[in-house]
Scaffold this motif. Structure first.
Motif, PDB file in Angstrom:
ATOM      1  N   VAL A 111       4.419  59.100  16.308  1.00  0.00           N
ATOM      2  CA  VAL A 111       4.116  57.571  15.684  1.00  0.00           C
ATOM      3  C   VAL A 111       5.454  57.110  15.094  1.00  0.00           C
ATOM      4  N   GLY A 112       6.459  57.822  14.864  1.00  0.00           N
ATOM      5  CA  GLY A 112       7.718  57.296  14.383  1.00  0.00           C
ATOM      6  C   GLY A 112       8.305  56.484  15.785  1.00  0.00           C
ATOM      7  N   PHE A 113       8.294  56.795  16.763  1.00  0.00           N
ATOM      8  CA  PHE A 113       8.808  56.394  17.893  1.00  0.00           C
ATOM      9  C   PHE A 113       7.697  55.125  18.441  1.00  0.00           C
ATOM     10  N   GLU A 114       6.680  55.035  18.192  1.00  0.00           N
ATOM     11  CA  GLU A 114       5.797  54.228  18.651  1.00  0.00           C
ATOM     12  C   GLU A 114       6.003  52.991  17.447  1.00  0.00           C
ATOM     13  N   LEU A 115       6.044  53.175  16.373  1.00  0.00           N
ATOM     14  CA  LEU A 115       6.183  52.091  15.322  1.00  0.00           C
ATOM     15  C   LEU A 115       7.692  51.502  15.549  1.00  0.00           C
ATOM     16  N   SER A 116       8.774  52.049  16.019  1.00  0.00           N
ATOM     17  CA  SER A 116      10.045  51.648  16.416  1.00  0.00           C
ATOM     18  C   SER A 116       9.745  50.738  17.746  1.00  0.00           C
ATOM     19  N   LEU A 117       8.899  51.206  18.550  1.00  0.00           N
ATOM     20  CA  LEU A 117       9.065  50.531  20.036  1.00  0.00           C
ATOM     21  C   LEU A 117       8.288  49.316  19.558  1.00  0.00           C
ATOM     22  N   ALA A 118       7.454  48.953  18.573  1.00  0.00           N
ATOM     23  CA  ALA A 118       6.829  47.751  17.990  1.00  0.00           C
ATOM     24  C   ALA A 118       7.708  46.909  17.390  1.00  0.00           C
ATOM     25  N   CYS A 119       8.969  47.387  17.247  1.00  0.00           N
ATOM     26  CA  CYS A 119       9.844  46.336  16.427  1.00  0.00           C
ATOM     27  C   CYS A 119      10.794  45.646  17.510  1.00  0.00           C
ATOM     28  N   ASP A 120      11.459  44.652  17.110  1.00  0.00           N
ATOM     29  CA  ASP A 120      12.393  43.807  17.913  1.00  0.00           C
ATOM     30  C   ASP A 120      13.324  44.459  18.329  1.00  0.00           C
ATOM     31  N   PHE A 121      14.210  45.296  17.229  1.00  0.00           N
ATOM     32  CA  PHE A 121      15.376  45.596  17.689  1.00  0.00           C
ATOM     33  C   PHE A 121      15.501  46.977  17.147  1.00  0.00           C
ATOM     34  N   ARG A 122      16.042  47.835  18.023  1.00  0.00           N
ATOM     35  CA  ARG A 122      16.210  49.354  17.415  1.00  0.00           C
ATOM     36  C   ARG A 122      17.762  49.624  17.551  1.00  0.00           C
ATOM     37  N   ILE A 123      18.110  50.276  16.465  1.00  0.00           N
ATOM     38  CA  ILE A 123      19.573  50.794  16.468  1.00  0.00           C
ATOM     39  C   ILE A 123      19.617  52.279  16.254  1.00  0.00           C
ATOM     40  N   VAL A 124      20.194  53.001  16.984  1.00  0.00           N
ATOM     41  CA  VAL A 124      20.093  54.410  17.006  1.00  0.00           C
ATOM     42  C   VAL A 124      21.466  54.760  16.946  1.00  0.00           C
ATOM     43  N   THR A 125      21.711  56.330  16.569  1.00  0.00           N
ATOM     44  CA  THR A 125      22.753  57.066  16.285  1.00  0.00           C
ATOM     45  C   THR A 125      22.991  58.169  17.028  1.00  0.00           C
ATOM     46  N   ASP A 126      24.176  58.692  16.785  1.00  0.00           N
ATOM     47  CA  ASP A 126      24.166  59.873  17.794  1.00  0.00           C
ATOM     48  C   ASP A 126      23.271  60.999  17.607  1.00  0.00           C
ATOM     49  N   THR A 127      22.609  60.897  16.510  1.00  0.00           N
ATOM     50  CA  THR A 127      21.548  62.151  16.212  1.00  0.00           C
ATOM     51  C   THR A 127      20.306  61.814  16.563  1.00  0.00           C
ATOM     52  N   THR A 128      20.121  60.358  16.914  1.00  0.00           N
ATOM     53  CA  THR A 128      18.738  60.204  17.189  1.00  0.00           C
ATOM     54  C   THR A 128      18.043  60.733  18.521  1.00  0.00           C
ATOM     55  N   GLN A 129      16.682  61.449  18.200  1.00  0.00           N
ATOM     56  CA  GLN A 129      16.140  61.710  19.664  1.00  0.00           C
ATOM     57  C   GLN A 129      14.754  61.075  19.410  1.00  0.00           C
ATOM     58  N   TYR A 130      14.090  60.457  20.623  1.00  0.00           N
ATOM     59  CA  TYR A 130      12.976  59.881  20.647  1.00  0.00           C
ATOM     60  C   TYR A 130      12.145  61.007  21.511  1.00  0.00           C
ATOM     61  N   ALA A 131      10.734  60.853  21.121  1.00  0.00           N
ATOM     62  CA  ALA A 131       9.782  61.611  21.978  1.00  0.00           C
ATOM     63  C   ALA A 131       8.358  61.113  21.821  1.00  0.00           C
ATOM     64  N   LEU A 132       7.645  61.417  22.719  1.00  0.00           N
ATOM     65  CA  LEU A 132       6.249  61.167  22.529  1.00  0.00           C
ATOM     66  C   LEU A 132       5.599  62.761  22.923  1.00  0.00           C
ATOM     67  N   PRO A 133       5.596  63.609  21.900  1.00  0.00           N
ATOM     68  CA  PRO A 133       4.830  64.899  22.310  1.00  0.00           C
ATOM     69  C   PRO A 133       3.749  65.351  22.402  1.00  0.00           C
ATOM     70  N   GLU A 134       2.811  64.274  22.310  1.00  0.00           N
ATOM     71  CA  GLU A 134       1.371  64.522  22.309  1.00  0.00           C
ATOM     72  C   GLU A 134       0.705  65.618  23.262  1.00  0.00           C
ATOM     73  N   GLN A 135       1.149  65.842  24.485  1.00  0.00           N
ATOM     74  CA  GLN A 135       0.715  66.354  25.427  1.00  0.00           C
ATOM     75  C   GLN A 135       0.869  67.912  24.971  1.00  0.00           C
ATOM     76  N   LYS A 136       1.621  68.068  24.101  1.00  0.00           N
ATOM     77  CA  LYS A 136       1.615  69.731  23.788  1.00  0.00           C
ATOM     78  C   LYS A 136       0.620  69.919  22.571  1.00  0.00           C
ATOM     79  N   LEU A 137      -0.150  68.951  22.217  1.00  0.00           N
ATOM     80  CA  LEU A 137      -1.422  68.864  21.454  1.00  0.00           C
ATOM     81  C   LEU A 137      -2.610  69.019  22.024  1.00  0.00           C
ATOM     82  N   GLY A 138      -2.375  68.768  23.466  1.00  0.00           N
ATOM     83  CA  GLY A 138      -3.809  68.385  24.490  1.00  0.00           C
ATOM     84  C   GLY A 138      -4.134  67.001  24.125  1.00  0.00           C
ATOM     85  N   GLN A 139      -3.135  66.205  23.878  1.00  0.00           N
ATOM     86  CA  GLN A 139      -3.254  64.454  23.653  1.00  0.00           C
ATOM     87  C   GLN A 139      -2.336  63.867  24.442  1.00  0.00           C
TER      88      GLN A 139
END
Length: 268
Positions: free
Chosen positions: A119-147
């Motif tokens: 949801v952190g990624f999904e909320l960011s995707l819903a924004c108009d601008f996304r500023i990332v840093t060298d440490t940023t990692q995006y992921a949608l890991p729901e498959q690991k939960l069977g979702q």
């Protein structure tokens, strides 16, 4: 100086996992995730996000909204146990709540560092601008939960990067580095980790130089025409242009251009 925002809505008397600050001098509101180290998002928090964005959209003191987080991670995602406790009806509203930055008429910036998952990624995707840093990692890991992603993540991502990359990310729970996010057009800007706040401040300051009315119009036009045909998008653009032609801000912009001065936009 920023000051804590209070809300009249009783549902926002006690914010869950975040707080809101307003700086009237810079016409900026910050939604700050404050459940470090991972800023896990609870189910009630999602409902409150929607209500807060709606309140800020109506607040005349605010021109630009920033969503950011305390600590080294934006958010590792949602409270997993909460999904099992929530009713199917409640779960069905997840995407509507997380889409509130998109529905908001004002520019919304996501300042992302560290983990930005689920949801952190999904909320960011819903924004108009996304500023990332060298440490940023995006992921949608729901498959690991069977979702699968349930708050608009896969749909928004597919519009940005296409079906092949989205399948690779969603179906393999694959992480996206900051550089990949920037190269693929997910991130607006990539900066050093220590420069995230400075870059965010600079973008806010830049957005404030434009006409509020033109900004609102551009955002709605681009959102509404994102999945339309080219001919419809051009038609909508023409109507929006015609409406702005009658505005004070456009007249002021033209006069300022010819007089070689900065325009004083009023948002009307």
């Amino acid at each position: 100086m920023p000051s804590p925002m209070t809300f009249t809505d009783p549902r926002l008397k006690a914010l869950d996992g975040f707080h809101v600050e307003i700086d009237e001098a810079t016409q900026r509101a910050d939604i700050i995730l404050d459940r470090p180290p991972y800023n896990i998002v609870s189910m009630p928090q999602r409902d409150q996000f929607r209500l807060v964005f709606e309140a800020l959209d109506e607040d005349e003191r605010v021109r630009v909204i920033v969503i950011r987080a305390l600590g080294e991670h934006f958010s590792s995602g949602g409270n997993i146990k909460g999904f099992m406790e929530a009713s199917p009806e409640h779960v069905s509203k997840l995407a509507w709540n997380i889409a509130s930055p998109t529905r908001c008429t004002k520019p919304v910036i996501a300042a992302n560092r560290g983990y930005c998952f689920g949801v952190g990624f999904e909320l960011s995707l819903a924004c108009d601008f996304r500023i990332v840093t060298d440490t940023t990692q995006y992921a949608l890991p729901e498959q690991k939960l069977g979702q699968i992603p349930g708050s608009g993540g896969s749909a928004r991502l597919q519009m940005m990067v296409g079906i092949t990359r989205t399948k690779d990310i969603v179906m393999r729970s694959k992480r996206i580095s900051a550089q990949q996010a920037f190269d693929w057009g997910i991130a607006t800007e990539k900066v050093a980790d220590a420069d995230l706040e400075k870059a965010t401040d600079a973008l806010v300051a830049e957005l404030l130089t434009f006409s509020p009315m033109a900004q609102r119009t551009a955002k709605k036009l681009l959102n509404d025409s994102e999945d339309s045909t080219l001919s419809i998008a051009i038609e909508l653009e023409g109507h929006c242009y015609s409406r702005l032609r009658q505005s004070h801000d456009f007249k002021e912009g033209v006069e300022a251009f010819h007089e070689k001065r900065k325009p004083a936009f009023k948002g009307c």
